[in-house]
Design a protein around this motif. Structure first.
Motif, PDB file in Angstrom:
ATOM      1  N   LYS A   1       8.414   2.896  -3.322  1.00  0.00           N
ATOM      2  CA  LYS A   1       9.705   3.299  -3.879  1.00  0.00           C
ATOM      3  C   LYS A   1       9.783   4.824  -4.015  1.00  0.00           C
ATOM      4  CE  LYS A   1      10.482  -0.929  -6.581  1.00  0.00           C
ATOM      5  NZ  LYS A   1      10.604  -1.489  -7.949  1.00  0.00           N
ATOM      6  N   ALA A   2       8.714   5.419  -4.504  1.00  0.00           N
ATOM      7  CA  ALA A   2       8.691   6.871  -4.680  1.00  0.00           C
ATOM      8  C   ALA A   2       8.830   7.597  -3.342  1.00  0.00           C
ATOM      9  CB  ALA A   2       7.396   7.298  -5.372  1.00  0.00           C
ATOM     10  N   GLY A   3       8.271   7.007  -2.285  1.00  0.00           N
ATOM     11  CA  GLY A   3       8.327   7.630  -0.968  1.00  0.00           C
ATOM     12  C   GLY A   3       9.502   7.205  -0.119  1.00  0.00           C
ATOM     13  N   GLY A   4      10.383   6.351  -0.656  1.00  0.00           N
ATOM     14  CA  GLY A   4      11.531   5.883   0.118  1.00  0.00           C
ATOM     15  C   GLY A   4      11.134   5.004   1.286  1.00  0.00           C
ATOM     16  N   LEU A   5      10.045   4.240   1.115  1.00  0.00           N
ATOM     17  CA  LEU A   5       9.530   3.409   2.198  1.00  0.00           C
ATOM     18  C   LEU A   5       9.952   1.959   2.048  1.00  0.00           C
ATOM     19  CD1 LEU A   5       5.881   4.819   2.262  1.00  0.00           C
ATOM     20  CD2 LEU A   5       7.848   5.548   3.629  1.00  0.00           C
ATOM     21  N   TYR A   6       9.685   1.190   3.081  1.00  0.00           N
ATOM     22  CA  TYR A   6       9.946  -0.243   3.081  1.00  0.00           C
ATOM     23  C   TYR A   6       9.091  -0.901   2.008  1.00  0.00           C
ATOM     24  CZ  TYR A   6      10.653  -4.873   5.269  1.00  0.00           C
ATOM     25  OH  TYR A   6      10.990  -6.178   5.540  1.00  0.00           O
ATOM     26  N   ARG A   7       9.726  -1.632   1.100  1.00  0.00           N
ATOM     27  CA  ARG A   7       9.031  -2.181  -0.066  1.00  0.00           C
ATOM     28  C   ARG A   7       8.463  -3.569   0.216  1.00  0.00           C
ATOM     29  NH1 ARG A   7      13.832  -0.877  -4.497  1.00  0.00           N
ATOM     30  NH2 ARG A   7      14.134   1.321  -3.918  1.00  0.00           N
ATOM     31  N   ASP A   8       7.374  -3.618   0.948  1.00  0.00           N
ATOM     32  CA  ASP A   8       6.773  -4.904   1.285  1.00  0.00           C
ATOM     33  C   ASP A   8       5.383  -5.090   0.694  1.00  0.00           C
ATOM     34  OD1 ASP A   8       5.397  -3.081   2.820  1.00  0.00           O
ATOM     35  OD2 ASP A   8       5.889  -3.995   4.756  1.00  0.00           O
ATOM     36  N   GLY A   9       4.846  -4.070   0.038  1.00  0.00           N
ATOM     37  CA  GLY A   9       3.521  -4.192  -0.544  1.00  0.00           C
ATOM     38  C   GLY A   9       2.391  -4.119   0.461  1.00  0.00           C
ATOM     39  N   VAL A  10       2.714  -3.893   1.725  1.00  0.00           N
ATOM     40  CA  VAL A  10       1.707  -3.804   2.777  1.00  0.00           C
ATOM     41  C   VAL A  10       1.409  -2.336   3.065  1.00  0.00           C
ATOM     42  CG1 VAL A  10       1.146  -4.351   5.180  1.00  0.00           C
ATOM     43  CG2 VAL A  10       2.438  -5.984   3.791  1.00  0.00           C
ATOM     44  N   VAL A  11       0.142  -2.005   3.154  1.00  0.00           N
ATOM     45  CA  VAL A  11      -0.262  -0.609   3.346  1.00  0.00           C
ATOM     46  C   VAL A  11      -0.533  -0.360   4.826  1.00  0.00           C
ATOM     47  CG1 VAL A  11      -1.857   1.213   2.650  1.00  0.00           C
ATOM     48  CG2 VAL A  11      -1.286  -0.639   1.046  1.00  0.00           C
ATOM     49  N   GLY A  12       0.497   0.124   5.512  1.00  0.00           N
ATOM     50  CA  GLY A  12       0.361   0.549   6.897  1.00  0.00           C
ATOM     51  C   GLY A  12       0.239   2.058   6.957  1.00  0.00           C
ATOM     52  N   ASP A  13       0.539   2.627   8.107  1.00  0.00           N
ATOM     53  CA  ASP A  13       0.382   4.075   8.282  1.00  0.00           C
ATOM     54  C   ASP A  13       1.246   4.881   7.316  1.00  0.00           C
ATOM     55  OD1 ASP A  13      -1.451   3.689  10.279  1.00  0.00           O
ATOM     56  OD2 ASP A  13      -0.010   3.943  11.932  1.00  0.00           O
TER      57      ASP A  13
ATOM     58  N   ALA B   1      16.545  -3.583 -23.264  1.00  0.00           N
ATOM     59  CA  ALA B   1      15.205  -3.110 -23.627  1.00  0.00           C
ATOM     60  C   ALA B   1      14.327  -2.924 -22.403  1.00  0.00           C
ATOM     61  CB  ALA B   1      14.545  -4.115 -24.567  1.00  0.00           C
ATOM     62  N   VAL B   2      13.307  -2.111 -22.572  1.00  0.00           N
ATOM     63  CA  VAL B   2      12.182  -2.112 -21.638  1.00  0.00           C
ATOM     64  C   VAL B   2      11.227  -3.155 -22.174  1.00  0.00           C
ATOM     65  CG1 VAL B   2      10.263  -0.803 -20.662  1.00  0.00           C
ATOM     66  CG2 VAL B   2      12.428   0.337 -21.131  1.00  0.00           C
ATOM     67  N   HIS B   3      10.806  -4.099 -21.331  1.00  0.00           N
ATOM     68  CA  HIS B   3       9.923  -5.158 -21.823  1.00  0.00           C
ATOM     69  C   HIS B   3       8.997  -5.662 -20.728  1.00  0.00           C
ATOM     70  CE1 HIS B   3      11.956  -8.608 -19.829  1.00  0.00           C
ATOM     71  NE2 HIS B   3      13.084  -7.974 -20.081  1.00  0.00           N
ATOM     72  N   GLY B   4       7.935  -6.304 -21.147  1.00  0.00           N
ATOM     73  CA  GLY B   4       6.995  -6.883 -20.198  1.00  0.00           C
ATOM     74  C   GLY B   4       7.508  -8.202 -19.653  1.00  0.00           C
ATOM     75  N   SER B   5       7.118  -8.503 -18.435  1.00  0.00           N
ATOM     76  CA  SER B   5       7.533  -9.749 -17.783  1.00  0.00           C
ATOM     77  C   SER B   5       6.491 -10.154 -16.752  1.00  0.00           C
ATOM     78  CB  SER B   5       8.894  -9.562 -17.096  1.00  0.00           C
ATOM     79  OG  SER B   5       9.259 -10.709 -16.341  1.00  0.00           O
ATOM     80  N   ALA B   6       6.395 -11.464 -16.515  1.00  0.00           N
ATOM     81  CA  ALA B   6       5.509 -11.958 -15.463  1.00  0.00           C
ATOM     82  C   ALA B   6       6.166 -11.823 -14.095  1.00  0.00           C
ATOM     83  CB  ALA B   6       5.149 -13.418 -15.729  1.00  0.00           C
ATOM     84  N   SER B   7       7.455 -11.497 -14.078  1.00  0.00           N
ATOM     85  CA  SER B   7       8.200 -11.389 -12.821  1.00  0.00           C
ATOM     86  C   SER B   7       8.776  -9.986 -12.672  1.00  0.00           C
ATOM     87  CB  SER B   7       9.338 -12.419 -12.803  1.00  0.00           C
ATOM     88  OG  SER B   7      10.183 -12.218 -11.689  1.00  0.00           O
ATOM     89  N   VAL B   8       8.113  -9.167 -11.861  1.00  0.00           N
ATOM     90  CA  VAL B   8       8.595  -7.803 -11.608  1.00  0.00           C
ATOM     91  C   VAL B   8       8.579  -7.572 -10.099  1.00  0.00           C
ATOM     92  CG1 VAL B   8       8.427  -5.382 -12.260  1.00  0.00           C
ATOM     93  CG2 VAL B   8       7.462  -7.131 -13.768  1.00  0.00           C
ATOM     94  N   PRO B   9       9.606  -8.031  -9.396  1.00  0.00           N
ATOM     95  CA  PRO B   9       9.648  -7.850  -7.942  1.00  0.00           C
ATOM     96  C   PRO B   9       9.964  -6.412  -7.563  1.00  0.00           C
ATOM     97  CG  PRO B   9      11.676  -8.871  -8.705  1.00  0.00           C
ATOM     98  CD  PRO B   9      10.767  -8.777  -9.907  1.00  0.00           C
ATOM     99  N   ALA B  10      10.087  -6.163  -6.274  1.00  0.00           N
ATOM    100  CA  ALA B  10      10.321  -4.803  -5.784  1.00  0.00           C
ATOM    101  C   ALA B  10      11.799  -4.451  -5.746  1.00  0.00           C
ATOM    102  CB  ALA B  10       9.713  -4.646  -4.390  1.00  0.00           C
ATOM    103  N   PHE B  11      12.634  -5.284  -6.364  1.00  0.00           N
ATOM    104  CA  PHE B  11      14.073  -5.077  -6.294  1.00  0.00           C
ATOM    105  C   PHE B  11      14.708  -5.434  -7.635  1.00  0.00           C
ATOM    106  CE2 PHE B  11      12.637  -9.012  -4.342  1.00  0.00           C
ATOM    107  CZ  PHE B  11      13.211  -9.964  -5.185  1.00  0.00           C
TER     108      PHE B  11
END
Length: 339
Positions: free
Chosen positions: A186-198, A297-307
């Motif tokens: 997200k910080a780098g404006g990249l595709y948010r898939d959780g996969v570490v490519g180049d 509120a800001v709160h904790g959750s078990a569900s925090v997706p990339a969107f």
């Protein structure tokens, strides 16, 4: 030119992720609606989130069929290319955690040893017969959920050094590491898939981190556009946390209609609950919430997706919320800036 996604497309163009969200879109709502996680009143919103379609997954191409063997000779078995992707879970309040599913490990097959005879048994077809179709495939050049390796440990340490929320350098790519990778992408404006490519690896190597918007004091900054929570001290970002805010959709609660909207502006923590708190609108549970405006509120959750996926509150992982409470502080009166 750098490719702006987490990894290069392998094989026939498989792209990882079933759902990728961009920034909140600009679609006008027809009525003024209330927004709240916990029953507080919020101003109407005209910017519901939109999501970009998930890339289709391509099926692997089948391997060649074995030909009918000629008399006195045997046909070799064909090999097939492994395909296997991680995929994001769908969003919903407290349903799914947006983590990618690990792929299964390839089986370890051993090939028949050669004995130098001229019978032709066990010899592969092809030019020169110098490639064994049963040879174990090479390790992928990308890192994804489920991998346990030294390179994962090196990446975890790099993310931790940059300020991304990582508590354990254990060489195992699990949920916490994925949350940190989401934040980096997200910080780098990249595709948010959780996969570490180049592209994602380069972002880590280059030290990509978001910049603070405030310059003095201890401030909890919420970047709605990039879906990040930043712990800032005197203009310096000390922790970068993956977040998920209001998705812009309308919903019904106790006979009233609301909009899942996270308001922007300057606020302060005015109420906090040190434990699990159930929404008064019966929208689910919130872990150790810190309310900063109305029922938001800001709160904790078990569900925090990339969107964006919440009813208006700002979700972070339970462990990140524990850090905000127990290590960083953010007591009542702490400024909260949402932009």
């Amino acid at each position: 030119m750098r490719v702006m996604h987490g990894r290069p497309a392998p094989g026939v163009g498989t792209a990882v992720g079933k759902r990728v969200l961009g920034s909140l879109g600009a679609v006008a709502l027809t009525v003024g609606l209330l927004s709240a996680c916990d029953g507080g009143e919020q101003p109407p919103v005209d910017t519901p989130a939109t999501s970009s379609p998930s890339p289709e997954e391509s099926a692997p191409s089948p391997g060649p069929s074995a030909e009918e063997p000629e008399p006195e000779a045997s046909a070799s078995e064909p090999s097939s290319e492994p395909s296997g992707d991680g995929a994001d879970e769908g969003a919903g309040e407290d349903a799914g955690d947006g983590t990618a599913k690990p792929g299964e490990d390839e089986g370890d097959e051993s090939s028949e040893p050669g004995d130098g005879t001229s019978q032709g048994e066990g010899k592969p077809e092809g030019k020169g017969g110098d490639k064994d179709p049963k040879e174990e495939p090479e390790k992928p050049d990308y890192i994804e959920y489920g991998e346990v390796s030294a390179r994962v440990g090196k990446l975890q340490q790099r993310l931790k050094d940059l300020g991304y929320f990582v508590t354990s350098v254990d060489k195992a790519y699990g949920g916490e590491t994925q949350q940190a990778i989401f934040a980096l992408q997200k910080a780098g404006g990249l595709y948010r898939d959780g996969v570490v490519g180049d592209a994602t690896q380069n972002a880590a190597d280059d030290g990509v981190v978001p910049k603070a918007q405030t310059s003095s004091g201890k401030v909890l900054e919420i970047d709605v556009d990039r879906q990040l929570v930043l712990a800032v001290e005197n203009g310096k970002v000390v922790k970068i946390i993956n977040a998920s805010s209001g998705n812009g959709e309308t919903y019904e609660a106790k006979g009233a209609t609301y909009t899942a909207y996270t308001p922007r502006g300057s606020f302060a923590v005015f109420r906090e609950v040190n434990g699990m708190h159930s929404s008064t609108l019966e929208l689910g549970d919130m872990w150790r919430p810190k309310f900063f405006t109305g029922g938001i509120a800001v709160h904790g959750s078990a569900s925090v997706p990339a969107f964006p996926a919440s009813h208006g509150c700002v979700r972070v992982s339970n462990s990140a919320m524990d850090w905000i409470w127990d290590t960083w502080g953010a007591p009542s009166g702490t400024p909260v800036v949402v932009y």
